[in-house]
Design an enzyme around this catalytic site. Structure first.
Site, PDB file in Angstrom:
ATOM      1  N   GLY A  48      32.439 -31.059  52.341  1.00  0.00           N
ATOM      2  CA  GLY A  48      33.791 -29.852  51.872  1.00  0.00           C
ATOM      3  C   GLY A  48      33.233 -29.675  50.507  1.00  0.00           C
ATOM      4  O   GLY A  48      32.020 -29.319  50.081  1.00  0.00           O
ATOM      5  N   THR A  49      34.004 -29.684  49.592  1.00  0.00           N
ATOM      6  CA  THR A  49      33.665 -29.811  48.227  1.00  0.00           C
ATOM      7  C   THR A  49      33.995 -28.291  47.178  1.00  0.00           C
ATOM      8  O   THR A  49      33.989 -27.368  47.869  1.00  0.00           O
ATOM      9  CB  THR A  49      32.197 -30.179  47.818  1.00  0.00           C
ATOM     10  N   THR A  50      34.115 -28.663  46.008  1.00  0.00           N
ATOM     11  CA  THR A  50      33.902 -27.462  45.106  1.00  0.00           C
ATOM     12  C   THR A  50      33.167 -28.048  44.035  1.00  0.00           C
ATOM     13  O   THR A  50      33.370 -29.010  43.339  1.00  0.00           O
ATOM     14  CB  THR A  50      35.315 -27.070  44.385  1.00  0.00           C
ATOM     15  N   ASP A  65      34.197 -31.858  42.481  1.00  0.00           N
ATOM     16  CA  ASP A  65      35.613 -32.858  43.037  1.00  0.00           C
ATOM     17  C   ASP A  65      34.705 -34.135  43.421  1.00  0.00           C
ATOM     18  O   ASP A  65      33.683 -34.543  43.334  1.00  0.00           O
ATOM     19  CB  ASP A  65      36.200 -32.309  44.085  1.00  0.00           C
TER      20      ASP A  65
END
Length: 243
Positions: A48-50, A65
């Site tokens: 996922g992630t940012t 994150d």
């Protein structure tokens, strides 16, 4: 000139060579490949992630994150370091499939070490970004979209490396499933020539903004500070520590 017969030594040699590689070309290795289907890749453990990269007056700040998820629906790990040092003054984020991103980072780090050992000097950020793009284009790293940030003699640099190998340099950039949410804050808060301390606060707030709504992002923030002196990475589970 007489034409060689079909069963002559010449014709047999030609047939043998035609089935092999050119004997006059240097032998080179090839990148590993996989035979996974699209359905297989849908089941790969993805973060996922940012992730965010910002150039500053002092160097570069990268923020990510800390959550790894399965398809954005199940949290598989709450303490993932998604930014790694790959060069004395550069770092790369981990975006996409975990295995592919880890392999990508290991491969780049090895190439940088080899370059430095052979030439006795650090690789420039432009050369490192080009190498990263070539790796993303030709390697078996699945769907990755990392950020490369670093400092060299030319100044501070942040690059977005897309899954097809495209390399784009900018003052700041965001990748990952929470990028639209993070951009909303970053576009408003970014200023030219921010200090690293100011950029860390802006980046942490942008990660927090994404974590509020993106199910693939959350559980805290890793902040990476890059200067001409080196790379410093710290994790924070509580956003209030850095906002």
């Amino acid at each position: 000139m007489r034409t060689p017969t079909h069963d002559s030594d010449f014709s047999r040699t030609s047939e043998q060579l035609s089935a092999e590689t050119n004997p006059y070309e240097p032998e080179v290795g090839s990148l590993p490949r996989n035979d996974l289907s699209t359905a297989d890749l849908d089941n790969v453990n993805k973060t996922g992630t940012t992730t965010i990269g910002i150039t500053t007056a002092d160097g570069v700040v990268i923020a990510t994150d800390m959550r790894a998820s399965l398809g954005g629906r199940f949290v598989s790990n709450k303490n993932v370091q998604k930014v790694e040092q790959i060069h004395p003054t550069a770092a790369l984020t981990m975006v996409g499939s975990v295995g592919g991103a880890q392999s990508f980072i290991s491969s780049l780090r090895a190439e940088v070490n080899l370059y430095e050992a052979r030439r006795g000097e650090h690789m420039s950020m432009d050369a490192l970004a080009t190498l990263a793009g070539n790796f993303a284009r030709g390697g078996p790293f699945f769907a990755i979209h990392p950020i490369l940030g670093g400092v060299d003699a030319e100044g501070s640099h942040v690059y977005s490396i897309d899954p097809a190998g495209g390399v784009m340099e900018d003052d700041y950039t965001v990748t990952g499933s929470g990028m639209q949410l993070a951009y909303g804050h970053l576009e408003q808060a970014y200023e030219d020539d921010m200090s690293n301390d100011e950029a860390k606060t802006v980046a942490a707030r942008s990660i927090k903004s994404a974590a509020e709504r993106d199910t693939g992002s959350g559980n805290g923030v890793f902040l990476c500070e890059i200067t001409e002196e080196g790379v410093d990475i710290h994790g924070h589970h509580d956003f209030e520590e850095v906002i």
